[in-house]
Enzyme design. Structure first.
Site, short mmCIF file in Angstrom:
data_model
loop_
_atom_site.label_atom_id
_atom_site.label_comp_id
_atom_site.label_asym_id
_atom_site.label_seq_id
_atom_site.Cartn_x
_atom_site.Cartn_y
_atom_site.Cartn_z
N ARG B 32 57.18 8.93 11.27
CA ARG B 32 55.82 9.07 11.24
C ARG B 32 55.08 7.69 10.99
O ARG B 32 55.99 6.69 11.63
CB ARG B 32 54.96 10.23 10.34
CG ARG B 32 55.69 10.48 9.07
CD ARG B 32 55.14 11.58 8.39
NE ARG B 32 53.68 11.40 7.97
CZ ARG B 32 52.75 12.11 7.55
NH1 ARG B 32 53.15 13.41 7.36
NH2 ARG B 32 51.64 11.78 6.99
N PHE B 35 57.45 4.89 9.55
CA PHE B 35 58.53 4.54 10.10
C PHE B 35 58.36 3.81 11.40
O PHE B 35 59.07 2.92 11.98
CB PHE B 35 59.15 6.13 10.55
CG PHE B 35 60.17 6.00 11.54
CD1 PHE B 35 61.44 5.58 11.51
CD2 PHE B 35 59.78 6.38 12.92
CE1 PHE B 35 62.47 5.42 12.63
CE2 PHE B 35 60.56 6.58 14.11
CZ PHE B 35 61.99 6.02 13.91
N HIS B 36 57.07 3.98 11.96
CA HIS B 36 56.95 3.56 13.48
C HIS B 36 56.45 2.16 13.13
O HIS B 36 56.66 1.10 14.00
CB HIS B 36 55.70 4.17 14.06
CG HIS B 36 56.29 5.49 14.70
ND1 HIS B 36 56.36 6.73 14.30
CD2 HIS B 36 56.58 5.60 16.25
CE1 HIS B 36 56.88 7.66 15.01
NE2 HIS B 36 56.98 6.92 16.30
N LYS B 37 55.62 1.86 12.26
CA LYS B 37 55.34 0.35 11.80
C LYS B 37 56.45 -0.26 11.24
O LYS B 37 56.77 -1.52 11.94
CB LYS B 37 54.17 0.38 10.54
CG LYS B 37 53.73 -0.79 10.55
CD LYS B 37 52.59 -0.83 9.57
CE LYS B 37 51.57 -2.00 9.36
NZ LYS B 37 52.51 -3.27 9.25
N ILE B 40 58.39 -1.24 14.78
CA ILE B 40 57.61 -2.32 15.61
C ILE B 40 58.05 -3.72 15.01
O ILE B 40 58.32 -4.60 15.53
CB ILE B 40 56.11 -1.82 15.71
CG1 ILE B 40 55.92 -0.69 16.48
CG2 ILE B 40 55.37 -2.98 16.23
CD1 ILE B 40 56.02 -0.75 18.13
#
Lengths: 290, 206
Positions: B32, B35-37, B40
């Site tokens: 979520r 994790f996504h940050k 990226i």
């Protein structure tokens, strides 16, 4: 005074795993309004299966066990300092037992405390001294998805053409429901506070949600507006989970506060369908849960 | 309900349409906001150099993500002390928070689908057409029910992100979802937002 840590633990367990009957009854009634085979009906069927399973297994209805918000009403002589410590201990224990997800994250250092305790304000505990011999403790668990779609409007709102009256209130509340779409886990329950300052508006818009679903507002003007807002929200057709359908909002609760001459806030707290609230009552040796 | 196994081929992804109920089986990860940050910043935009176990974890995740699925979920997990992990409650979290990242993550790692709730926006919808990929909607709040579809927890990465934000590697059987955004530009969320917007405009005019 007696130690109520175990009773608080039981209160939290019930809140997280056992959805109150008034909420469940509304969800059951909603199913009949959705077309057989539709995604909306499927969503409600899954929701009801989940409610039963969670109750049976003592596991969280929703994995987001939310912000725990406690309202303690105590007779004279109770130590709020001790009650606070007992509630906090019960919450940490409930987290260990997987009734609660560790949900307290330090906003500056991005660190999850691991036990649902964080600073003085997590969990939120309100104390009020009352007459009589009975202690009541109510808890609400409000998930982040629905908390994120809450909104506060300052009237007049020119964009929505909303003036400083109940007609204006109606417009901004409908706007909030539309903006939320399915993201607050529709069908939701709306808590609305009219007036106050920004802070009291938000806290009262949550407090009003403790009222039972289906209990009409004692103020006939507000009762009419509550009914209208629920009906018109459902006309939007957002439906369960935002899949489209007949049921977007299960009920609306409104409270009025005094305001400054200069301010006219309308605050909307959106409660998801997993509307978890439970109450503990203690009179002498008698303990009961509702 | 159509049974779909992970990893998923392009052909199967393209055959899925908005409104299709699907039962997913196979290995996937939860991921979520943090994790996504992290993905990226560390591997896609590379604004932050890999640190600690970052490279080992990305190497372990790559084969799971390739043709795979990311589940937007912050579970309640038991067995944290014994490391005998079990998902107790595991419904979806609101997906729109990943809108700035999702399409780039899908394209970079060839992720074929994400599971969440509430739907996502135009950037992700565009990404779904390019990858190709789909958005699967799980029923928000149905956490105990959905946890029963999680047959095994195979491992966990970045537990220091906190239990909800950690990367849980799970095996699922018949996890129930509905396709609400497909690889052909279809989005149920756009349709409902538009139609409810028209009703709102009428109501506000009264």
């Amino acid at each position: 005074m007696r130690d109520l840590t175990n009773e608080f633990l039981e209160l939290i367990r019930r809140a997280a795993s056992d959805l109150p009957p008034d909420v469940e009854a509304r969800l059951r009634a909603a199913i009949e309004k959705e077309e057989p085979g539709s995604a909306a009906r499927g969503a409600l069927e899954t929701i009801l299966k989940n409610i039963e399973l969670a109750r049976q297994n003592s596991t969280p209805i929703c994995q987001d066990t939310g912000t725990p918000i406690f309202y303690v009403k105590h007779p004279e002589g109770w130590s709020t300092r001790k009650l606070r410590a007992q509630i906090r201990n019960a919450l940490a224990e409930a987290t260990k037992l997987s009734y609660m997800r560790p949900n307290a994250v330090d906003a500056i250092y991005d660190k999850n405390s691991g036990n649902n305790l964080g600073g003085d304000d997590f969990p939120t505990i309100h104390f009020e001294e009352i007459d009589g011999e009975t202690l009541t403790v109510e808890v609400m668990l409000k998930g982040g998805g629905c908390e994120n779609v809450g909104a506060q409007y300052s009237l007049p709102d020119n964009h929505l053409g909303a003036g400083r009256d109940l007609a204006g209130v109606r417009k901004v509340v409908l706007d909030a429901v539309h903006k939320a779409q399915g993201q607050g886990c529709a069908p939701g329950i709306l808590g609305v506070a009219i007036g106050g300052d920004r802070g009291t508006g938000y806290s009262k818009s949550k407090e009003v949600l403790f009222d039972k679903i289906g209990t009409p507002n004692p103020d006939p003007k507000l009762a009419a507006l509550e009914e209208q807002l629920t009906a018109e929200s459902n006309q939007l057709g957002i439906g369960p989970m935002g899949f489209g359908g007949q049921t977007t909002v299960l009920d609306t609760k409104i409270t009025g506060l005094h305001r400054l001459p200069a301010s006219y806030f309308v605050t909307v707290s959106y409660m998801c369908w997993a509307y978890r609230r439970r109450k503990l009552t203690v009179t002498g040796d008698q303990v009961s849960y509702a | 309900m159509r049974a779909v196994k992970i990893p998923i081929s392009d052909e199967i992804i393209r055959s899925l349409k908005v409104g299709d109920p699907v039962a997913l089986s196979g290995v996937m990860i939860t991921g979520r906001d943090t994790f996504h940050k992290w993905l990226i910043d560390t591997f896609i935009k590379k604004t932050r150099p890999p640190q600690g176990d970052d490279l080992d974890i990305s190497a372990a995740l790559k084969p799971i993500l390739d043709g795979g699925i990311i589940y937007h979920c912050g579970p309640v997990v038991s067995g944290l002390e014994t490391k005998e992990y079990k998902f107790v409650a595991a419904g979806p979290t609101t997906s729109i928070r990943e809108e700035p990242y999702q399409a780039d993550v899908m394209k970079h790692f060839n992720v074929k689908g994400v599971i969440g709730k509430g739907g996502m926006g135009p950037k992700t919808l565009q990404g779904c057409q390019e990858v190709p990929g789909v958005y699967f909607h799980a029923i928000g709040g149905a956490a105990t029910y959905i946890a029963q579809s999680v047959t095994r927890v195979l491992g966990v990465h970045k537990l220091d992100f906190g239990v909800p934000e950690a990367i849980w590697v799970i095996e699922v059987k018949d996890l129930p979802v509905v396709v609400t955004m497909d690889a052909h530009g279809g989005s149920l969320h756009q349709v409902v937002a538009d139609s409810s917007g028209k009703v709102l405009a009428d109501l506000l005019a009264r």
